[in-house]
Design a protein around this motif. Sequence first.
Motif, mmCIF file in Angstrom:
data_model
loop_
_atom_site.group_PDB
_atom_site.id
_atom_site.type_symbol
_atom_site.label_atom_id
_atom_site.label_comp_id
_atom_site.label_asym_id
_atom_site.label_seq_id
_atom_site.Cartn_x
_atom_site.Cartn_y
_atom_site.Cartn_z
ATOM 1 N N LEU A 139 0.760 -0.844 0.224
ATOM 2 C CA LEU A 139 -0.174 -0.236 0.053
ATOM 3 C C LEU A 139 1.302 1.165 0.193
ATOM 4 C CD1 LEU A 139 -2.794 0.618 -0.034
ATOM 5 C CD2 LEU A 139 -3.085 1.095 2.895
ATOM 6 N N VAL A 140 1.680 1.474 0.494
ATOM 7 C CA VAL A 140 2.880 2.760 0.672
ATOM 8 C C VAL A 140 3.502 3.053 -0.313
ATOM 9 C CG1 VAL A 140 4.404 3.081 1.891
ATOM 10 C CG2 VAL A 140 2.848 2.534 3.312
ATOM 11 N N ALA A 141 4.009 1.750 -1.165
ATOM 12 C CA ALA A 141 4.809 1.546 -2.443
ATOM 13 C C ALA A 141 3.505 1.414 -3.023
ATOM 14 C CB ALA A 141 5.519 0.295 -2.295
ATOM 15 N N MET A 142 2.211 1.431 -3.843
ATOM 16 C CA MET A 142 1.716 2.379 -4.414
ATOM 17 C C MET A 142 1.464 3.244 -4.516
ATOM 18 S SD MET A 142 1.500 -0.014 -6.418
ATOM 19 C CE MET A 142 -0.292 0.960 -7.103
ATOM 20 N N LEU A 143 1.203 4.105 -2.629
ATOM 21 C CA LEU A 143 0.695 5.436 -2.541
ATOM 22 C C LEU A 143 2.055 6.324 -3.038
ATOM 23 C CD1 LEU A 143 -1.355 5.349 0.535
ATOM 24 C CD2 LEU A 143 -2.398 6.085 -1.602
ATOM 25 N N PHE A 144 3.643 5.806 -2.553
ATOM 26 C CA PHE A 144 4.249 6.484 -3.240
ATOM 27 C C PHE A 144 4.213 6.668 -4.526
ATOM 28 C CE2 PHE A 144 8.453 6.316 -5.121
ATOM 29 C CZ PHE A 144 9.294 7.842 -4.185
ATOM 30 N N ILE A 145 3.947 5.666 -5.538
ATOM 31 C CA ILE A 145 4.191 5.958 -6.899
ATOM 32 C C ILE A 145 3.335 6.665 -7.789
ATOM 33 C CG2 ILE A 145 4.097 4.615 -9.350
ATOM 34 C CD1 ILE A 145 5.235 1.569 -7.572
ATOM 35 N N ALA A 172 -1.373 33.225 -16.246
ATOM 36 C CA ALA A 172 -2.160 33.045 -15.220
ATOM 37 C C ALA A 172 -2.887 31.929 -14.908
ATOM 38 C CB ALA A 172 -2.581 34.515 -14.438
ATOM 39 N N PHE A 173 -3.290 31.264 -15.734
ATOM 40 C CA PHE A 173 -5.015 30.638 -16.265
ATOM 41 C C PHE A 173 -3.648 28.893 -15.274
ATOM 42 C CE2 PHE A 173 -6.981 27.294 -18.473
ATOM 43 C CZ PHE A 173 -8.159 27.006 -17.220
ATOM 44 N N VAL A 174 -3.106 28.770 -15.847
ATOM 45 C CA VAL A 174 -1.931 27.431 -16.079
ATOM 46 C C VAL A 174 -1.909 27.471 -14.662
ATOM 47 C CG1 VAL A 174 -0.477 26.332 -16.721
ATOM 48 C CG2 VAL A 174 -1.558 26.549 -17.926
ATOM 49 N N LEU A 175 -1.496 28.522 -14.188
ATOM 50 C CA LEU A 175 -0.733 28.967 -12.900
ATOM 51 C C LEU A 175 -2.296 28.189 -12.050
ATOM 52 C CD1 LEU A 175 1.679 29.307 -10.405
ATOM 53 C CD2 LEU A 175 0.925 31.812 -10.488
ATOM 54 N N GLY A 176 -3.071 28.652 -11.875
ATOM 55 C CA GLY A 176 -4.539 28.553 -11.562
ATOM 56 C C GLY A 176 -4.484 27.034 -11.347
ATOM 57 N N GLU A 177 -4.756 26.485 -12.535
ATOM 58 C CA GLU A 177 -4.629 25.111 -12.411
ATOM 59 C C GLU A 177 -4.004 24.188 -12.267
ATOM 60 O OE1 GLU A 177 -4.855 24.245 -16.781
ATOM 61 O OE2 GLU A 177 -7.352 24.624 -16.745
ATOM 62 N N ILE A 178 -2.568 25.029 -11.670
ATOM 63 C CA ILE A 178 -0.903 23.459 -11.249
ATOM 64 C C ILE A 178 -2.050 24.355 -9.909
ATOM 65 C CG2 ILE A 178 1.132 23.811 -10.521
ATOM 66 C CD1 ILE A 178 0.089 22.859 -13.299
ATOM 67 N N LEU A 179 -2.502 25.204 -9.026
ATOM 68 C CA LEU A 179 -2.300 25.079 -7.581
ATOM 69 C C LEU A 179 -3.906 24.702 -7.220
ATOM 70 C CD1 LEU A 179 -1.703 29.426 -7.750
ATOM 71 C CD2 LEU A 179 -0.279 27.157 -6.620
ATOM 72 N N VAL A 180 -4.810 23.956 -8.510
ATOM 73 C CA VAL A 180 -5.563 23.669 -7.890
ATOM 74 C C VAL A 180 -5.368 21.388 -7.757
ATOM 75 C CG1 VAL A 180 -7.942 22.447 -8.543
ATOM 76 C CG2 VAL A 180 -7.391 24.732 -8.595
ATOM 77 N N PHE A 181 -4.565 21.608 -8.857
ATOM 78 C CA PHE A 181 -4.240 19.986 -9.193
ATOM 79 C C PHE A 181 -3.011 20.155 -7.671
ATOM 80 C CE2 PHE A 181 -1.180 17.126 -9.958
ATOM 81 C CZ PHE A 181 -1.040 15.734 -10.344
ATOM 82 N N VAL A 182 -2.293 20.616 -7.403
ATOM 83 C CA VAL A 182 -1.250 20.902 -6.229
ATOM 84 C C VAL A 182 -2.200 20.752 -4.926
ATOM 85 C CG1 VAL A 182 0.123 21.601 -4.493
ATOM 86 C CG2 VAL A 182 0.635 21.780 -6.637
ATOM 87 N N ALA A 183 -3.592 21.558 -4.563
ATOM 88 C CA ALA A 183 -4.373 20.967 -3.549
ATOM 89 C C ALA A 183 -5.028 20.145 -3.231
ATOM 90 C CB ALA A 183 -5.484 22.354 -3.488
ATOM 91 N N LEU A 184 -5.957 19.418 -5.163
ATOM 92 C CA LEU A 184 -5.892 18.020 -5.006
ATOM 93 C C LEU A 184 -5.003 17.048 -4.100
ATOM 94 C CD1 LEU A 184 -8.376 18.207 -8.061
ATOM 95 C CD2 LEU A 184 -9.273 18.410 -5.578
ATOM 96 N N LEU A 185 -3.763 17.494 -4.752
ATOM 97 C CA LEU A 185 -3.063 16.099 -4.031
ATOM 98 C C LEU A 185 -2.978 16.929 -2.337
ATOM 99 C CD1 LEU A 185 0.051 16.746 -6.912
ATOM 100 C CD2 LEU A 185 -1.147 14.380 -5.954
ATOM 101 N N ALA A 186 -2.939 17.487 -2.230
ATOM 102 C CA ALA A 186 -2.508 17.712 -0.470
ATOM 103 C C ALA A 186 -3.761 17.249 0.018
ATOM 104 C CB ALA A 186 -2.164 18.975 -0.173
ATOM 105 N N VAL A 187 -4.617 17.649 -0.585
ATOM 106 C CA VAL A 187 -6.630 16.894 -0.070
ATOM 107 C C VAL A 187 -6.232 15.553 0.034
ATOM 108 C CG1 VAL A 187 -9.008 16.152 -0.336
ATOM 109 C CG2 VAL A 187 -7.886 18.395 -0.670
ATOM 110 N N ALA A 188 -5.705 14.711 -0.891
ATOM 111 C CA ALA A 188 -5.429 12.916 -1.039
ATOM 112 C C ALA A 188 -5.046 12.967 0.078
ATOM 113 C CB ALA A 188 -4.806 13.034 -2.692
ATOM 114 N N PHE A 189 -3.117 13.286 0.171
ATOM 115 C CA PHE A 189 -2.008 13.333 0.865
ATOM 116 C C PHE A 189 -3.421 13.014 2.155
ATOM 117 C CE2 PHE A 189 1.255 13.889 3.627
ATOM 118 C CZ PHE A 189 2.136 12.908 3.437
ATOM 119 N N VAL A 190 -3.762 14.176 3.083
ATOM 120 C CA VAL A 190 -4.166 14.488 3.918
ATOM 121 C C VAL A 190 -5.197 12.977 3.770
ATOM 122 C CG1 VAL A 190 -5.507 15.384 5.187
ATOM 123 C CG2 VAL A 190 -3.573 16.885 4.148
#
Length: 111
Positions: free
Chosen positions: A55-61, A82-100
């Motif tokens: 599980l940890v290995a798959m999450l790391f990948i 700026a539009f792409v920057l906003g999309e990237i910030l949303v993407f990183v926020a979703l990654l953070a939510v998934a990680f939490v």
Amino acid sequence: MLVFLGLGSAVGIAFTTLNRVLGPRRPNPTKASPYECGLPSDVRRGFRFGISFYLVAMLFILFDVEVIFLYPVAVHLKASGAFVLGEILVFVALLAVAFVFVWRRGALEWR
């Protein structure tokens, strides 16, 4: 490209064949035993890793591949605007939510 592929394959096959033909053969139990991190391994032949390891290995990948997708955007961020920057910030926020979420569920705890 095909020439380099052919030459690389030929050199690899030649070195492997020469090593097999000319290399010394002195097998012994010490060479055949598993060795990791400077200590003899206690892992036996029938040893099975727990599900948490996989599980940890798959999450790391998963998180590693998602972060790799950020690199091409970061390279061309100035040209994208700026539009792409906003999309990237949303993407990183979703990654953070998934990680939490994964962290809170206890998937990263080693048992």
